[in-house]
Design a protein around this motif. Structure first.
Motif, PDB file in Angstrom:
ATOM      1  N   GLY A 254     -12.213  -0.127  16.663  1.00  0.00           N
ATOM      2  CA  GLY A 254     -10.851  -0.564  16.936  1.00  0.00           C
ATOM      3  C   GLY A 254     -10.207  -0.984  15.629  1.00  0.00           C
ATOM      4  N   PRO A 255     -10.321  -2.287  15.263  1.00  0.00           N
ATOM      5  CA  PRO A 255      -9.706  -2.766  14.024  1.00  0.00           C
ATOM      6  C   PRO A 255     -10.592  -2.557  12.793  1.00  0.00           C
ATOM      7  CG  PRO A 255     -10.632  -4.606  15.205  1.00  0.00           C
ATOM      8  CD  PRO A 255     -10.846  -3.399  16.082  1.00  0.00           C
ATOM      9  N   SER A 256     -11.325  -1.464  12.766  1.00  0.00           N
ATOM     10  CA  SER A 256     -12.088  -1.059  11.583  1.00  0.00           C
ATOM     11  C   SER A 256     -12.089   0.464  11.556  1.00  0.00           C
ATOM     12  CB  SER A 256     -13.517  -1.621  11.605  1.00  0.00           C
ATOM     13  OG  SER A 256     -14.203  -1.252  12.780  1.00  0.00           O
ATOM     14  N   SER A 257     -12.398   1.018  10.397  1.00  0.00           N
ATOM     15  CA  SER A 257     -12.221   2.455  10.182  1.00  0.00           C
ATOM     16  C   SER A 257     -13.508   3.235  10.390  1.00  0.00           C
ATOM     17  CB  SER A 257     -11.698   2.701   8.763  1.00  0.00           C
ATOM     18  OG  SER A 257     -11.709   4.078   8.455  1.00  0.00           O
ATOM     19  N   GLU A 258     -13.492   4.147  11.356  1.00  0.00           N
ATOM     20  CA  GLU A 258     -14.645   5.017  11.557  1.00  0.00           C
ATOM     21  C   GLU A 258     -14.762   6.052  10.443  1.00  0.00           C
ATOM     22  OE1 GLU A 258     -11.384   6.942  14.120  1.00  0.00           O
ATOM     23  OE2 GLU A 258     -11.848   5.029  13.161  1.00  0.00           O
ATOM     24  N   VAL A 259     -13.657   6.360   9.772  1.00  0.00           N
ATOM     25  CA  VAL A 259     -13.706   7.278   8.634  1.00  0.00           C
ATOM     26  C   VAL A 259     -14.529   6.656   7.508  1.00  0.00           C
ATOM     27  CG1 VAL A 259     -12.328   8.409   6.840  1.00  0.00           C
ATOM     28  CG2 VAL A 259     -11.518   8.363   9.210  1.00  0.00           C
ATOM     29  N   ARG A 260     -14.346   5.378   7.299  1.00  0.00           N
ATOM     30  CA  ARG A 260     -15.027   4.665   6.225  1.00  0.00           C
ATOM     31  C   ARG A 260     -16.428   4.194   6.627  1.00  0.00           C
ATOM     32  NH1 ARG A 260     -15.438   3.857   0.786  1.00  0.00           N
ATOM     33  NH2 ARG A 260     -15.792   1.687   0.243  1.00  0.00           N
ATOM     34  N   TYR A 261     -16.551   3.713   7.875  1.00  0.00           N
ATOM     35  CA  TYR A 261     -17.786   3.033   8.264  1.00  0.00           C
ATOM     36  C   TYR A 261     -18.404   3.551   9.558  1.00  0.00           C
ATOM     37  CZ  TYR A 261     -17.224  -0.419   4.577  1.00  0.00           C
ATOM     38  OH  TYR A 261     -17.135  -1.029   3.356  1.00  0.00           O
ATOM     39  N   GLY A 262     -18.126   4.790   9.925  1.00  0.00           N
ATOM     40  CA  GLY A 262     -18.777   5.340  11.102  1.00  0.00           C
ATOM     41  C   GLY A 262     -20.276   5.463  10.900  1.00  0.00           C
ATOM     42  N   GLY A 265     -24.628  10.418  10.216  1.00  0.00           N
ATOM     43  CA  GLY A 265     -25.611  11.397  10.650  1.00  0.00           C
ATOM     44  C   GLY A 265     -25.075  12.302  11.736  1.00  0.00           C
ATOM     45  N   ARG A 266     -25.634  13.486  11.836  1.00  0.00           N
ATOM     46  CA  ARG A 266     -25.185  14.444  12.838  1.00  0.00           C
ATOM     47  C   ARG A 266     -25.673  14.082  14.236  1.00  0.00           C
ATOM     48  NH1 ARG A 266     -22.740  18.758  10.518  1.00  0.00           N
ATOM     49  NH2 ARG A 266     -22.842  19.863  12.504  1.00  0.00           N
ATOM     50  N   HIS A 267     -26.509  13.063  14.333  1.00  0.00           N
ATOM     51  CA  HIS A 267     -26.962  12.561  15.630  1.00  0.00           C
ATOM     52  C   HIS A 267     -26.090  11.392  16.091  1.00  0.00           C
ATOM     53  CE1 HIS A 267     -28.730  10.157  12.477  1.00  0.00           C
ATOM     54  NE2 HIS A 267     -28.956   9.189  13.344  1.00  0.00           N
ATOM     55  N   CYS A 268     -24.960  11.203  15.427  1.00  0.00           N
ATOM     56  CA  CYS A 268     -24.094  10.056  15.706  1.00  0.00           C
ATOM     57  C   CYS A 268     -22.696  10.515  16.112  1.00  0.00           C
ATOM     58  CB  CYS A 268     -23.975   9.164  14.471  1.00  0.00           C
ATOM     59  SG  CYS A 268     -25.547   8.516  13.869  1.00  0.00           S
ATOM     60  N   ALA A 269     -21.981   9.624  16.767  1.00  0.00           N
ATOM     61  CA  ALA A 269     -20.596   9.881  17.143  1.00  0.00           C
ATOM     62  C   ALA A 269     -19.865   8.548  17.213  1.00  0.00           C
ATOM     63  CB  ALA A 269     -20.518  10.609  18.486  1.00  0.00           C
ATOM     64  N   THR A 270     -18.552   8.623  17.247  1.00  0.00           N
ATOM     65  CA  THR A 270     -17.736   7.419  17.378  1.00  0.00           C
ATOM     66  C   THR A 270     -16.701   7.618  18.475  1.00  0.00           C
ATOM     67  OG1 THR A 270     -16.112   8.151  15.720  1.00  0.00           O
ATOM     68  CG2 THR A 270     -17.990   6.855  14.927  1.00  0.00           C
ATOM     69  N   VAL A 271     -16.243   6.510  19.006  1.00  0.00           N
ATOM     70  CA  VAL A 271     -15.125   6.515  19.942  1.00  0.00           C
ATOM     71  C   VAL A 271     -14.289   5.290  19.603  1.00  0.00           C
ATOM     72  CG1 VAL A 271     -16.391   5.231  21.729  1.00  0.00           C
ATOM     73  CG2 VAL A 271     -14.460   6.674  22.380  1.00  0.00           C
ATOM     74  N   ARG A 272     -12.984   5.433  19.692  1.00  0.00           N
ATOM     75  CA  ARG A 272     -12.166   4.308  19.278  1.00  0.00           C
ATOM     76  C   ARG A 272     -11.080   4.004  20.315  1.00  0.00           C
ATOM     77  NH1 ARG A 272     -10.452   3.413  14.743  1.00  0.00           N
ATOM     78  NH2 ARG A 272      -8.891   2.034  15.624  1.00  0.00           N
ATOM     79  N   THR A 273     -10.420   2.896  20.080  1.00  0.00           N
ATOM     80  CA  THR A 273      -9.303   2.487  20.917  1.00  0.00           C
ATOM     81  C   THR A 273      -8.182   3.522  20.810  1.00  0.00           C
ATOM     82  OG1 THR A 273      -8.456   1.212  19.042  1.00  0.00           O
ATOM     83  CG2 THR A 273      -9.804   0.028  20.651  1.00  0.00           C
ATOM     84  N   PRO A 274      -7.273   3.541  21.791  1.00  0.00           N
ATOM     85  CA  PRO A 274      -6.150   4.482  21.698  1.00  0.00           C
ATOM     86  C   PRO A 274      -5.341   4.308  20.414  1.00  0.00           C
ATOM     87  CG  PRO A 274      -6.285   3.585  23.912  1.00  0.00           C
ATOM     88  CD  PRO A 274      -7.273   2.819  23.079  1.00  0.00           C
ATOM     89  N   LYS A 275      -5.242   3.084  19.933  1.00  0.00           N
ATOM     90  CA  LYS A 275      -4.534   2.827  18.680  1.00  0.00           C
ATOM     91  C   LYS A 275      -5.468   3.058  17.499  1.00  0.00           C
ATOM     92  CE  LYS A 275      -1.336  -0.657  20.527  1.00  0.00           C
ATOM     93  NZ  LYS A 275      -0.896  -2.072  20.434  1.00  0.00           N
ATOM     94  N   GLY A 276      -4.921   3.621  16.427  1.00  0.00           N
ATOM     95  CA  GLY A 276      -5.697   3.847  15.222  1.00  0.00           C
ATOM     96  C   GLY A 276      -5.925   2.558  14.450  1.00  0.00           C
ATOM     97  N   PHE A 277      -6.822   2.632  13.479  1.00  0.00           N
ATOM     98  CA  PHE A 277      -7.169   1.470  12.661  1.00  0.00           C
ATOM     99  C   PHE A 277      -5.938   0.849  12.009  1.00  0.00           C
ATOM    100  CE2 PHE A 277      -8.313   0.543   8.080  1.00  0.00           C
ATOM    101  CZ  PHE A 277      -8.665  -0.778   8.299  1.00  0.00           C
ATOM    102  N   LYS A 278      -5.158   1.656  11.298  1.00  0.00           N
ATOM    103  CA  LYS A 278      -3.996   1.112  10.596  1.00  0.00           C
ATOM    104  C   LYS A 278      -2.927   0.632  11.572  1.00  0.00           C
ATOM    105  CE  LYS A 278      -4.506   3.439   6.158  1.00  0.00           C
ATOM    106  NZ  LYS A 278      -3.866   4.296   5.125  1.00  0.00           N
ATOM    107  N   GLU A 279      -2.818   1.308  12.696  1.00  0.00           N
ATOM    108  CA  GLU A 279      -1.843   0.889  13.696  1.00  0.00           C
ATOM    109  C   GLU A 279      -2.153  -0.521  14.198  1.00  0.00           C
ATOM    110  OE1 GLU A 279       0.119   2.630  17.859  1.00  0.00           O
ATOM    111  OE2 GLU A 279      -1.630   3.601  16.948  1.00  0.00           O
ATOM    112  N   ILE A 280      -3.437  -0.857  14.239  1.00  0.00           N
ATOM    113  CA  ILE A 280      -3.844  -2.186  14.697  1.00  0.00           C
ATOM    114  C   ILE A 280      -3.652  -3.227  13.600  1.00  0.00           C
ATOM    115  CG2 ILE A 280      -5.805  -3.596  15.443  1.00  0.00           C
ATOM    116  CD1 ILE A 280      -6.925  -1.089  16.816  1.00  0.00           C
ATOM    117  N   VAL A 281      -4.191  -2.945  12.414  1.00  0.00           N
ATOM    118  CA  VAL A 281      -4.224  -3.985  11.378  1.00  0.00           C
ATOM    119  C   VAL A 281      -2.885  -4.167  10.668  1.00  0.00           C
ATOM    120  CG1 VAL A 281      -6.690  -3.662  11.024  1.00  0.00           C
ATOM    121  CG2 VAL A 281      -5.082  -2.416   9.574  1.00  0.00           C
TER     122      VAL A 281
END
Length: 327
Positions: A254-262, A265-281
């Motif tokens: 949510g209020p952190s970046s999956e691009v930076r800190y996801g 590994g290819r065995h991993c995935a992310t899901v985030r809030t409807p709002k983007g990181f910058k939109e929140i912070v």
């Protein structure tokens, strides 16, 4: 070959830097390592091959901890001195090769940034070193006759914490008779100081299904996670531990970046809030000192679907969406 490696205080950043140690150990067989880190991350480095000294750095007034550390290091001639904290300490040490992580590029993943800093390709994937003793303890804590869903419902900041009762509802749905991991045990992890955060989760999980690992030593927690089928959790140090362990890992953002800190590994995935990181912070009224969750608009159904997709791809011989983003 003597290598000095100064890494982060926080668990997540320390885990993300561990691939550099693995690279140096492979490139320089027989190298002797002195590793400097914060107390929370220290257990992850105790079994590094060639470890000569593990120094825990505790912050002191007026930054005098750096002077104290210099006194511990100044009498050694280093072949490589790598300081990912970006301090000036290596400028006052005798070393043949100095690496200082002073710059931050928020547009790329931290692992890629570290690879560029040290000219390492492929990018240095995080690594765990788990001792036989920790494996033995983990074996006593984890059942090996069935599936385990591992949950990390806490975070170092309330804003990054998905409500614990939703984690509980998710876990029960995944492990229900009609879920995709029917009958699985549910392991919950976190620091001892975070038990109160996890209490709403703990209340909802039947005791006969629960594996309570809150407060376990970090290296033991890592060994336990390694034997789980899936891990889902907030953006936290444990999420990065799970990814480094090779466990299928879904990180919630949510209020952190999956691009930076996801999770890496290819065995991993992310899901985030409807709002983007910058939109929140960058929103009016954003308060980084508030511990109120900024993840409440992330639905259980959205997380369930993402977790099921990750599990399905793995079981069908595929992989999750890659975290190794191109340079």
């Amino acid at each position: 070959m003597k290598i000095l490696f100064i890494t982060a205080t926080r668990i997540g950043d320390a885990v993300l830097s561990s691939g550099l140690i693995a690279h140096f150990a492979k490139k320089y067989p027989g190298a002797r390592f002195t590793i400097v880190c914060g107390a929370p991350a220290a257990p992850l480095f105790e079994s590094v091959p060639g470890l000569e000294r593990l120094i825990i750095i505790n912050k002191l007034p007026l930054h005098t901890h750096w002077l104290r550390l210099w006194g511990m290091l100044a009498t050694t001639s280093w072949d490589i001195a790598c300081d990912l904290r970006g301090s000036a300490i290596t400028s006052f040490l005798l070393t043949r090769n100095r690496i200082v992580g002073a710059h931050r590029d928020e547009t790329v993943h931290r692992v890629i940034e570290l690879g560029r800093l040290t000219n390492i390709e492929p990018w240095p994937s995080p690594t765990l070193w788990i001792s036989d003793a920790d494996r033995k303890v983990a074996k006593s804590l984890m059942p090996y006759d069935g599936a385990v869903l591992a949950i990390g419902p806490t975070a170092n900041w309330g804003g990054k914490q998905w409500p614990p009762d939703r984690f509980a509802a998710l876990a029960l749905q995944v492990t229900a008779a009609d879920g995709f991991l029917p009958g699985a045990r549910i392991a919950v992890l976190g620091a001892a100081s975070e038990r109160s955060m996890a209490q709403p989760f703990l209340r909802e999980i039947p005791s006969e299904r629960l594996i309570d690992l809150i407060g376990q030593r970090l290296s033991i927690a890592a060994a336990c996670i390694k034997h789980a089928n899936l891990y889902v959790g907030n953006d936290s140090g444990l999420m990065h531990v799970a990814a480094a362990a090779g466990t299928l890992t879904l990180g919630l953002f949510g209020p952190s970046s999956e691009v930076r800190y996801g999770p890496w590994g290819r065995h991993c995935a992310t899901v985030r809030t409807p709002k983007g990181f910058k939109e929140i912070v960058l929103a009016d009224g954003f308060d980084h000192t508030s511990h109120q969750s900024l993840m409440e608009d992330l639905s259980i159904d959205t997380v369930y679907t993402a977790l099921e997709k990750l599990n399905s791809k793995a079981n069908n011989g595929g992989e999750g969406e890659p975290s190794e983003r191109p340079a």
